[in-house]
Design a protein around this motif. Structure first.
Motif, mmCIF file in Angstrom:
data_model
loop_
_atom_site.group_PDB
_atom_site.id
_atom_site.type_symbol
_atom_site.label_atom_id
_atom_site.label_comp_id
_atom_site.label_asym_id
_atom_site.label_seq_id
_atom_site.Cartn_x
_atom_site.Cartn_y
_atom_site.Cartn_z
ATOM 1 N N ILE A 246 -76.913 -18.822 11.386
ATOM 2 C CA ILE A 246 -77.621 -18.242 10.251
ATOM 3 C C ILE A 246 -78.897 -19.038 10.009
ATOM 4 C CG2 ILE A 246 -77.492 -17.671 7.802
ATOM 5 C CD1 ILE A 246 -74.479 -17.493 8.106
ATOM 6 N N GLU A 247 -80.014 -18.335 9.968
ATOM 7 C CA GLU A 247 -81.278 -18.987 9.672
ATOM 8 C C GLU A 247 -81.395 -19.174 8.163
ATOM 9 O OE1 GLU A 247 -84.536 -16.986 11.348
ATOM 10 O OE2 GLU A 247 -83.760 -16.986 13.391
ATOM 11 N N MET A 248 -81.476 -20.413 7.761
ATOM 12 C CA MET A 248 -81.512 -20.713 6.341
ATOM 13 C C MET A 248 -82.895 -20.467 5.741
ATOM 14 S SD MET A 248 -78.416 -21.456 5.845
ATOM 15 C CE MET A 248 -78.535 -22.022 4.180
ATOM 16 N N ASN A 249 -83.914 -20.552 6.562
ATOM 17 C CA ASN A 249 -85.273 -20.441 6.057
ATOM 18 C C ASN A 249 -85.946 -19.233 6.689
ATOM 19 O OD1 ASN A 249 -87.415 -21.154 4.511
ATOM 20 N ND2 ASN A 249 -88.019 -22.949 5.694
ATOM 21 N N ALA B 184 -94.790 -17.192 8.152
ATOM 22 C CA ALA B 184 -95.553 -17.765 9.250
ATOM 23 C C ALA B 184 -95.936 -16.709 10.276
ATOM 24 C CB ALA B 184 -94.750 -18.883 9.917
ATOM 25 N N ALA B 185 -95.083 -15.667 10.431
ATOM 26 C CA ALA B 185 -95.382 -14.596 11.385
ATOM 27 C C ALA B 185 -96.308 -13.545 10.803
ATOM 28 C CB ALA B 185 -94.084 -13.937 11.853
ATOM 29 N N GLY B 186 -96.634 -13.645 9.514
ATOM 30 C CA GLY B 186 -97.522 -12.669 8.902
ATOM 31 C C GLY B 186 -96.821 -11.501 8.255
ATOM 32 N N VAL B 187 -95.499 -11.602 8.096
ATOM 33 C CA VAL B 187 -94.727 -10.521 7.487
ATOM 34 C C VAL B 187 -94.639 -10.775 5.987
ATOM 35 C CG1 VAL B 187 -92.550 -9.275 7.480
ATOM 36 C CG2 VAL B 187 -93.410 -10.249 9.600
ATOM 37 N N VAL B 188 -94.989 -9.766 5.204
ATOM 38 C CA VAL B 188 -94.919 -9.871 3.749
ATOM 39 C C VAL B 188 -93.542 -9.383 3.317
ATOM 40 C CG1 VAL B 188 -95.913 -9.159 1.563
ATOM 41 C CG2 VAL B 188 -97.396 -9.519 3.552
ATOM 42 N N ILE B 189 -92.726 -10.277 2.824
ATOM 43 C CA ILE B 189 -91.375 -9.951 2.379
ATOM 44 C C ILE B 189 -91.437 -9.514 0.922
ATOM 45 C CG2 ILE B 189 -89.038 -10.814 2.017
ATOM 46 C CD1 ILE B 189 -89.518 -12.750 4.300
ATOM 47 N N ARG B 190 -90.992 -8.295 0.659
ATOM 48 C CA ARG B 190 -91.049 -7.759 -0.688
ATOM 49 C C ARG B 190 -90.001 -8.419 -1.569
ATOM 50 N NH1 ARG B 190 -90.304 -1.369 -2.397
ATOM 51 N NH2 ARG B 190 -90.698 -1.640 -4.617
ATOM 52 N N ARG C 290 -97.641 -8.312 16.615
ATOM 53 C CA ARG C 290 -96.201 -8.437 16.834
ATOM 54 C C ARG C 290 -95.581 -9.164 15.643
ATOM 55 N NH1 ARG C 290 -95.055 -7.175 22.081
ATOM 56 N NH2 ARG C 290 -96.830 -7.133 23.503
ATOM 57 N N TYR C 291 -94.653 -8.447 14.965
ATOM 58 C CA TYR C 291 -93.959 -9.045 13.832
ATOM 59 C C TYR C 291 -92.650 -9.701 14.246
ATOM 60 C CZ TYR C 291 -97.236 -6.412 10.969
ATOM 61 O OH TYR C 291 -98.364 -5.912 10.398
ATOM 62 N N PHE C 292 -92.152 -9.362 15.412
ATOM 63 C CA PHE C 292 -90.864 -9.898 15.848
ATOM 64 C C PHE C 292 -91.072 -11.215 16.563
ATOM 65 C CE2 PHE C 292 -87.738 -10.317 19.302
ATOM 66 C CZ PHE C 292 -86.596 -10.483 18.541
ATOM 67 N N ILE C 293 -90.339 -12.189 16.150
ATOM 68 C CA ILE C 293 -90.384 -13.499 16.793
ATOM 69 C C ILE C 293 -89.029 -13.723 17.444
ATOM 70 C CG2 ILE C 293 -90.673 -15.982 16.442
ATOM 71 C CD1 ILE C 293 -92.378 -15.344 14.020
#
Length: 315
Positions: free
Chosen positions: A57-60, A67-73, A44-47
């Motif tokens: 707005i999430e600043m971080n 932390a969730a294991g998602v690789v942001i390009r 599950r990638y959705f938190i």
């Protein structure tokens, strides 16, 4: 005594195991499987957002994704490059003020003459390079050919023939000619040539690599043309179809010399700083009508159309 006893026990053990196996096969006894099987579920990638964070707005967000294991390009600011033509005019030709009407005895006239000599020396070197890749190139015949390209390109523009216009103008010149003409009607006509066109400038720049050469030739053209632009309501915005005007233009024709299938196309125009200002565009505006009540009809005879105030345009 010990050896016969051991042999007897081995024989009895074998007979007992074989009888048990035969009995299990006859009864078809199956051992029950486990009630819970360890199965790996989808990652599950959705938190889900935290309580009270809705609308904020999430600043971080990048750290939360890691932390969730998602690789942001990583985002790269890429700019597309078109090698069929250049992005501009290299070492643009500077037309002399008043089209070389100043006397060479004056300071301004002497400065113009010096600039012309410097530009002509660079043009001779560029013409030699162009002839190495285009054996049919000639400054005498090229001016007439450039004028034909100019006339065909503007005829294709008035007819909205995109395929033909793409073959006559470069990818840099195409958006400049078609920008803002979606809902307009253009009437253009070439009347006559007041002076024979001539080549006044030539450059042979390279792009991306050293051997990737482009030929840019500037042609001076003095002609008589008519231009009329109508808006989507059929009202005249600019020019006139009956009244021709004298137009002095400096056209830049370009070709990709390395490409064996390349051809000369219209690349742009050079507008001198001393050129007169263009005529203003007449825009169509909406005149607000009277506010009618429910059931009241509009009477056009009782409405006076306000006349615009006279404005003096300075050129």
């Amino acid at each position: 005594m010990a050896m016969p006893m051991r042999r007897t026990l081995v024989v009895l053990h074998r007979a007992t195991c074989s009888s048990l196996m035969n009995a299990e096969a006859c009864l078809d006894v199956r051992h029950p499987g486990p009630f819970f099987l360890p199965v790996r579920t989808k990652k599950r990638y959705f938190i889900p957002p935290a309580v009270g964070m809705k609308g904020k707005i999430e600043m971080n967000a990048e750290d939360r994704g890691r932390a969730a294991g998602v690789v942001i390009r990583q985002e790269y600011l890429e700019r597309p490059i078109n090698i069929a033509c250049t992005a501009g005019v290299f070492d643009a030709y500077i037309p002399p003020e008043g089209d070389a009407r100043l006397s060479t005895l004056s300071k301004e006239g002497l400065k113009q003459r010096t600039e012309q000599i410097r530009q002509s020396a660079g043009s001779q070197l560029a013409i030699r390079k162009i002839k190495e890749h285009d054996s049919l190139f000639s400054t005498k015949d090229f001016a007439e050919r450039a004028q034909e390209i100019f006339i065909e390109a503007h005829n294709a523009l008035t007819q909205f023939n995109k395929e033909k216009l793409h073959s006559l103008v470069t990818e840099r010149c195409y958006p400049e000619m078609t920008r803002g003409n979606r809902f307009k009607t253009i009437r253009w006509r070439f009347v006559e040539s007041l002076e024979p066109p001539r080549v006044v400038h030539a450059r042979c720049p390279d792009m991306v690599s050293k051997g990737n050469l482009y030929g840019q030739v500037t042609v001076r053209m003095h002609s008589k043309q008519t231009l009329a632009v109508y808006d989507r309501f059929g009202r005249l915005m600019l020019g006139s179809e009956e009244q021709p005007k004298d137009v002095l233009e400096y056209l830049v024709i370009e070709r990709h010399l390395v490409n064996p299938y390349g051809r000369w196309r219209l690349h742009g125009k050079i507008v001198p700083s001393w050129a007169p200002a263009k005529d203003p565009i007449i825009k169509t505006v909406m005149i607000p009508g009277p506010k009618l009540s429910v059931g009241e009809e509009f009477d056009a005879s009782s409405i006076e159309v306000p006349q615009p105030e006279a404005v003096q345009w300075y050129k």
